[in-house]
Design a protein around this motif. Sequence first.
Motif, PDB file in Angstrom:
ATOM      1  N   MET A 145     -12.625  34.785  -2.899  1.00  0.00           N
ATOM      2  CA  MET A 145     -12.642  34.760  -1.431  1.00  0.00           C
ATOM      3  C   MET A 145     -12.741  33.315  -0.954  1.00  0.00           C
ATOM      4  O   MET A 145     -13.587  32.553  -1.412  1.00  0.00           O
ATOM      5  CB  MET A 145     -13.842  35.570  -0.908  1.00  0.00           C
ATOM      6  N   HIS A 178      -9.717  34.933   3.246  1.00  0.00           N
ATOM      7  CA  HIS A 178      -8.592  35.530   2.529  1.00  0.00           C
ATOM      8  C   HIS A 178      -8.874  35.619   1.027  1.00  0.00           C
ATOM      9  O   HIS A 178      -9.808  35.006   0.507  1.00  0.00           O
ATOM     10  CB  HIS A 178      -7.319  34.722   2.780  1.00  0.00           C
ATOM     11  N   ASP A 179      -8.026  36.396   0.365  1.00  0.00           N
ATOM     12  CA  ASP A 179      -8.155  36.592  -1.081  1.00  0.00           C
ATOM     13  C   ASP A 179      -7.064  35.865  -1.859  1.00  0.00           C
ATOM     14  O   ASP A 179      -6.854  36.123  -3.046  1.00  0.00           O
ATOM     15  CB  ASP A 179      -8.123  38.092  -1.415  1.00  0.00           C
ATOM     16  N   ARG A 221     -10.509  47.527   4.323  1.00  0.00           N
ATOM     17  CA  ARG A 221      -9.985  46.797   3.172  1.00  0.00           C
ATOM     18  C   ARG A 221      -8.965  45.768   3.645  1.00  0.00           C
ATOM     19  O   ARG A 221      -8.036  46.086   4.399  1.00  0.00           O
ATOM     20  CB  ARG A 221      -9.317  47.758   2.183  1.00  0.00           C
ATOM     21  N   ARG A 252      -8.156  42.503  -1.601  1.00  0.00           N
ATOM     22  CA  ARG A 252      -9.285  42.857  -2.455  1.00  0.00           C
ATOM     23  C   ARG A 252     -10.635  42.633  -1.765  1.00  0.00           C
ATOM     24  O   ARG A 252     -11.699  42.795  -2.375  1.00  0.00           O
ATOM     25  CB  ARG A 252      -9.218  42.073  -3.774  1.00  0.00           C
ATOM     26  N   LEU A 253     -10.596  42.272  -0.480  1.00  0.00           N
ATOM     27  CA  LEU A 253     -11.823  42.065   0.283  1.00  0.00           C
ATOM     28  C   LEU A 253     -12.247  43.355   0.972  1.00  0.00           C
ATOM     29  O   LEU A 253     -11.408  44.130   1.432  1.00  0.00           O
ATOM     30  CB  LEU A 253     -11.622  40.976   1.345  1.00  0.00           C
ATOM     31  N   ARG A 304     -17.038  40.968   1.475  1.00  0.00           N
ATOM     32  CA  ARG A 304     -17.273  40.772   0.043  1.00  0.00           C
ATOM     33  C   ARG A 304     -15.948  40.837  -0.703  1.00  0.00           C
ATOM     34  O   ARG A 304     -14.985  41.464  -0.247  1.00  0.00           O
ATOM     35  CB  ARG A 304     -18.236  41.829  -0.506  1.00  0.00           C
ATOM     36  N   ASP A 305     -15.923  40.198  -1.869  1.00  0.00           N
ATOM     37  CA  ASP A 305     -14.738  40.182  -2.721  1.00  0.00           C
ATOM     38  C   ASP A 305     -14.978  41.135  -3.884  1.00  0.00           C
ATOM     39  O   ASP A 305     -15.892  40.924  -4.693  1.00  0.00           O
ATOM     40  CB  ASP A 305     -14.512  38.751  -3.232  1.00  0.00           C
ATOM     41  N   GLU A 306     -14.171  42.193  -3.974  1.00  0.00           N
ATOM     42  CA  GLU A 306     -14.417  43.212  -4.994  1.00  0.00           C
ATOM     43  C   GLU A 306     -14.214  42.682  -6.408  1.00  0.00           C
ATOM     44  O   GLU A 306     -14.708  43.262  -7.373  1.00  0.00           O
ATOM     45  CB  GLU A 306     -13.511  44.426  -4.762  1.00  0.00           C
ATOM     46  N   TYR A 340     -15.524  40.080  -7.440  1.00  0.00           N
ATOM     47  CA  TYR A 340     -16.792  39.444  -7.818  1.00  0.00           C
ATOM     48  C   TYR A 340     -17.925  40.337  -7.355  1.00  0.00           C
ATOM     49  O   TYR A 340     -18.757  39.954  -6.529  1.00  0.00           O
ATOM     50  CB  TYR A 340     -16.883  38.048  -7.198  1.00  0.00           C
TER      51      TYR A 340
END
Length: 458
Positions: A1, A19-20, A96, A99-100, A120-122, A124
């Motif tokens: 992230m 962003h991811d 969603r 991946r955030l 949150r970043d899935e 991590y």
Amino acid sequence: MEVVVVETTQLGDRSYLVHDGTVGLVVDPQRDTDRIEAAARDAGVTITHVAETHIHNDYVTGGLVLARNHHAAYLLNGADNVGFDREPVSAGEVIRVGRLTVKVVATPGHTHTHLAYVVRDEAYDGGPAAVFSGGSLLYGSVGRTDLIAARDTRGLAHDQYKSVRRLVDEAGPDAMLYPTHGFGSFCSVGPASKAQTSTIGDQLASNHALTDPDEDHFVTGLLANVTAYPAYYAHMNPLNSAGPGPASFEVPESLDPAELTHRLEAGEWVVDLRNRVAFADDHLLGSVSFEYGTGSSFTSYLGWVLPWQQPLTLVGPLDEVERAIRDLARIGIESLDAAVGTDPGSLAHGVPLVRYPVSDWLGLARDRTPDETVLDVRRTEEFEASHVRGAVNIPLHEVLLRVDELPEARTWVHCGSGYRASVAASLLHRAGRDVVLIDAPFRAAAASGVDLTRANAE
């Protein structure tokens, strides 16, 4: 992230792109969306979601235009009554973005329907979150609670106390904190922090909204620190609720001298953007000084002081006119005209060039006669803390309405740095008053032999 900060120092606000690496969410974008779009291009990401923490009171949002231009979901509290289509969200909802995961948290206080977003970043799982808190939890304090209605202010202050605790519980101490306000914005209240970054844990240790165990004590203290805010705020919420369209930042063709002359003679507002000392030394009769290029002062004070949505003409060099048009569009002041140039004498036909003196505190101590007035245009709370003995206090935003309260004698005008005093001096001079601009910081007054006193000691 990754989080990209887009700062608007002129208003004391920040917008964000999180962003991811592929897709991104924009939070609380300003009206000049090209800066956010440039950040997305630089990051190589597609804007798929745009979110507002609240219906803003200090600027016109770019959220609706940005979302439409990028076919992005526009996230806004479903309880907000707005005149456009958006994706309504509510507390507890999770969105969603690649991946955030973006969790919506109810944080009333700055407004009734205020939201925060915990991202949150899935990839991590268990890693620190990013908290986009808008006008809820700020660096060192919270967003002010008096912008809705006087009858709601105290209740919203109680809400704010509870909201920041709810946000802390949701995010955890390791989360990075990304507020929209609190960098000079009048939307913040309470102790100012000069921090540029912070975590929830930092705020747990230092923010009075979190360290004060007594809710009633916190509310009393918060309300005691509420001060005046710009008059243009009253127009921002209706504009944002209706759905603002795109703004134009193009510099119009420069007015010919005859037209500028006509506007000055008709009493229209002609704003000179040049340095305040240069203005005082040589300016067109009827023009006023709002020096450009002085941090956050220009936009806020012009929108605060001049009557709303009256014809406005900018005078100054091309680069400053161009930037001023962009800045003013952020608060809904548009369709401006301009006379571009650095020599005021060449911009109008037959309009006299006039001047007024500029001095400092030594000059005041040496040259002022007993019948002459010292006008302090700082805010009331600044004046009460310390002021020149015998000075009159009329805050800058009240000067236009209270000119007749001043004696006809020469008036020496000062503020905290010289900027507000330069605006006030130009307004008084335009009204036919004999003025002297004190272009010096107030902190230098005592060392120059000026007698200072405290209001509560008199």
